[in-house]
Design an enzyme around this catalytic site. Structure first.
Site, PDB file in Angstrom:
ATOM      1  N   GLY A 184       0.801  -1.216   0.000  1.00 19.93           N
ATOM      2  CA  GLY A 184       0.000   0.000   0.000  1.00 19.93           C
ATOM      3  C   GLY A 184       0.834   1.266   0.000  1.00 19.93           C
ATOM      4  N   ASN A 220      -8.383   3.809   8.062  1.00 20.31           N
ATOM      5  CA  ASN A 220      -7.839   2.668   8.796  1.00 20.31           C
ATOM      6  C   ASN A 220      -7.993   2.804  10.305  1.00 20.31           C
ATOM      7  OD1 ASN A 220      -5.862   4.721   7.795  1.00 20.31           O
ATOM      8  ND2 ASN A 220      -4.563   3.775   9.339  1.00 20.31           N
ATOM      9  N   GLN A 271      -7.933  -0.462   2.984  1.00 23.55           N
ATOM     10  CA  GLN A 271      -8.843  -0.996   3.999  1.00 23.55           C
ATOM     11  C   GLN A 271     -10.123  -1.580   3.414  1.00 23.55           C
ATOM     12  OE1 GLN A 271      -8.489  -1.553   7.267  1.00 23.55           O
ATOM     13  NE2 GLN A 271      -6.401  -0.782   7.268  1.00 23.55           N
ATOM     14  N   THR A 320      12.766  -7.536 -10.577  1.00 20.79           N
ATOM     15  CA  THR A 320      12.230  -8.892 -10.752  1.00 20.79           C
ATOM     16  C   THR A 320      10.973  -9.055  -9.916  1.00 20.79           C
ATOM     17  OG1 THR A 320      14.461  -9.689 -11.134  1.00 20.79           O
ATOM     18  CG2 THR A 320      12.816 -11.340 -10.516  1.00 20.79           C
ATOM     19  N   CYS A 376       1.514   3.624  13.103  1.00 11.73           N
ATOM     20  CA  CYS A 376       2.717   4.414  12.850  1.00 11.73           C
ATOM     21  C   CYS A 376       2.983   5.381  13.988  1.00 11.73           C
ATOM     22  CB  CYS A 376       2.563   5.224  11.575  1.00 11.73           C
ATOM     23  SG  CYS A 376       1.844   4.279  10.252  1.00 11.73           S
TER      24      CYS A 376
HETATM   25  C1  LIG Z   1      -1.808  -0.512   5.881  1.00 11.46           C
HETATM   26  C2  LIG Z   1      -2.224   0.681   5.104  1.00 11.46           C
HETATM   27  C3  LIG Z   1      -1.365   1.260   4.154  1.00 11.46           C
HETATM   28  C4  LIG Z   1       0.039   0.774   3.945  1.00 11.46           C
HETATM   29  O1  LIG Z   1       0.087  -0.475   3.304  1.00 11.46           O
HETATM   30  P1  LIG Z   1       1.435  -1.343   3.396  1.00 11.46           P
HETATM   31  O2  LIG Z   1       1.178  -2.485   2.483  1.00 11.46           O
HETATM   32  O3  LIG Z   1       1.554  -1.757   4.823  1.00 11.46           O
HETATM   33  O4  LIG Z   1       2.542  -0.475   2.928  1.00 11.46           O
HETATM   34  C5  LIG Z   1      -1.830   2.339   3.426  1.00 11.46           C
HETATM   35  N1  LIG Z   1      -3.065   2.822   3.609  1.00 11.46           N
HETATM   36  C6  LIG Z   1      -3.917   2.290   4.501  1.00 11.46           C
HETATM   37  C7  LIG Z   1      -5.287   2.867   4.642  1.00 11.46           C
HETATM   38  C8  LIG Z   1      -3.520   1.212   5.285  1.00 11.46           C
HETATM   39  O5  LIG Z   1      -4.375   0.709   6.186  1.00 11.46           O
END
Ligand SMILES: *Cc1c(COP(=O)(O)O)cnc(C)c1O
Length: 385
Positions: free
Chosen positions: A71, A151, A179, A237, A324
């Site tokens: 994400g 989230n 999410q 890759t 975070c």
């Molecule tokens: C977890 C999350 C991300 C980050 O995704 P990763 O695959 O952990 O880098 C971004 N946006 C939202 C809303 C998330 O919940």
């Protein structure tokens, strides 16, 4: 001690069916998808098949799918990619105050590099107003990025409505759907989006793999240079096993989502009702437009972190603020944007349900939390209960 995991917005376990389809690509089918011989061809076929599956689930074409590392990369590639590719057209970007840091920090980084960023406020339930988006759009706006569901508090945004407005103004629209992937129906046509990012580990797939949908005709400057993979938009890759796992997990989630959402909604509402009986507590986020697995509550006079440690002692895994920011003393930027005071925002608790949670898990949590709240409040100098 029994352990209860209620932090599925942070990550989810990989389903056994997903592990199973990934395993060959760590072993006999280890080939590099760019190689011409059998191993390479078979890896390439696996990639093609995964790409078709993901494209179909999104209502997109296969050549509109880019596989990423998750994400965060998806959001970075969408926002920086469009910003660099269209900077001669305009340098204005719009986003919201409740975005994941992968979006917010990317936008703020672009600001340091000469772009202008408008950060839209949200209301007390965490909604971005489509009318505010419309007001903020300018002739030089190249991109709008608004998340599908938050989230932390689970509020689901009116993405299709916002998308229609953005399209009318000729800007591109990205949504962070991390999410909602596997939870809501993600059809890129119905949502009116040009870019959409998702991440496998939030829907029972592996960590470190995701997808960015990019509508045909939208140009992107790549973040990673070096090879012709992913139609020259993402060198390196390919993570074949991870991509195969992502497609399988996405497929399973989409097959089961309606029944699972109904089950989770019931558990969620049971939790919310139970927690609301605790004095001086407040449920955060929308009650109607909400992710089926999200519970977010503030308990006045309590620190979220102490709550988490006490829950952990009882075998319950939960979260306070966002992953975070936990570990730091900053309260959640999402709760602050929704108008909560620092003091109240500090006492937030997020419980996010998942496939393995049962009614008895919910009842156990509802039995433990009031006891912990009471104990912590007795220690608080502010509390006169
Ligand atoms: C977890 C999350 C991300 C980050 O995704 P990763 O695959 O952990 O880098 C971004 N946006 C939202 C809303 C998330 O919940």
């Amino acid at each position: 001690m029994t352990e209860i995991y209620m932090d599925h917005a942070a990550t989810t376990p990989v389903r056994p069916e997903v592990v199973e389809v990934m395993l060959p690509y760590f072993g006999t089918e280890f080939g590099n998808a760019s190689s011409v011989y059998g191993w390479g061809r078979r890896a390439h076929q696996a990639l093609d098949q995964a790409r078709d599956t993901v494209a179909e689930l999104l209502g997109a074409a296969s050549n509109e799918i880019i596989f990423t590392s998750g994400g965060s990369e998806g959001a970075n590639l969408a926002i920086k990619g469009v910003a660099w590719a269209y900077q001669t057209k305009g340098k204005h970007i719009i986003t919201s105050a409740i975005e994941h840091h992968a979006v917010l920090d990317t936008a703020l980084w672009l600001k340091k590099h000469g772009f202008e960023v408008t950060i839209l406020p949200v209301d007390e339930e965490g909604f971005v107003s489509p009318a505010e988006v419309e007001k903020a759009l300018r002739p030089d706006t190249i991109l709008v990025s608004i998340m599908h569901a938050n989230n932390e508090v689970g509020t689901i945004q009116p993405i299709a409505e916002i998308g229609a407005i953005v399209r009318k103004h000729g800007a591109f629209f990205h949504t962070d759907a991390v999410q909602t992937a596997g939870v809501l129906d993600l059809n890129v046509e119905e949502l009116n989006v040009d870019l959409l990012s998702l991440s496998a580990h939030k829907f029972y797939g592996p960590k470190g793999v995701g997808t960015l949908y990019v509508r045909k005709g939208v140009r992107l400057d790549p973040l990673i240079h070096g090879g012709a993979q992913e139609r020259r938009r993402r060198a390196g890759t390919e993570n074949v096993a991870g991509i195969v796992g992502l497609a399988k997990a996405f497929e399973l989630a989409r097959e089961e989502r309606v029944a699972e959402n109904a089950r989770l909604t019931k558990l969620r509402d049971r939790l919310i009702e139970g927690l609301q009986t605790i004095p001086s507590s407040k449920v955060n986020g929308s009650l109607s437009q909400r992710l089926p697995n999200n519970v977010n509550v503030c308990f006045q006079y309590i620190e979220g972190e102490s709550m988490l440690l006490n829950l952990d002692l009882r075998g319950i895994a939960a979260s306070s603020g966002s992953a975070c920011t936990s570990g730091s003393l900053d309260p959640s930027h999402v709760l602050l944007a929704m108008g909560l005071t620092h003091e109240i925002a500090h006492g937030s608790l997020r419980l996010t349900l998942g496939r393995d949670n049962t009614e008895s898990d919910v009842d156990f949590v509802l039995q433990e939390i009031p006891v912990i709240v009471e104990r912590l409040r007795k220690m608080s100098p502010l509390y006169q209960g």
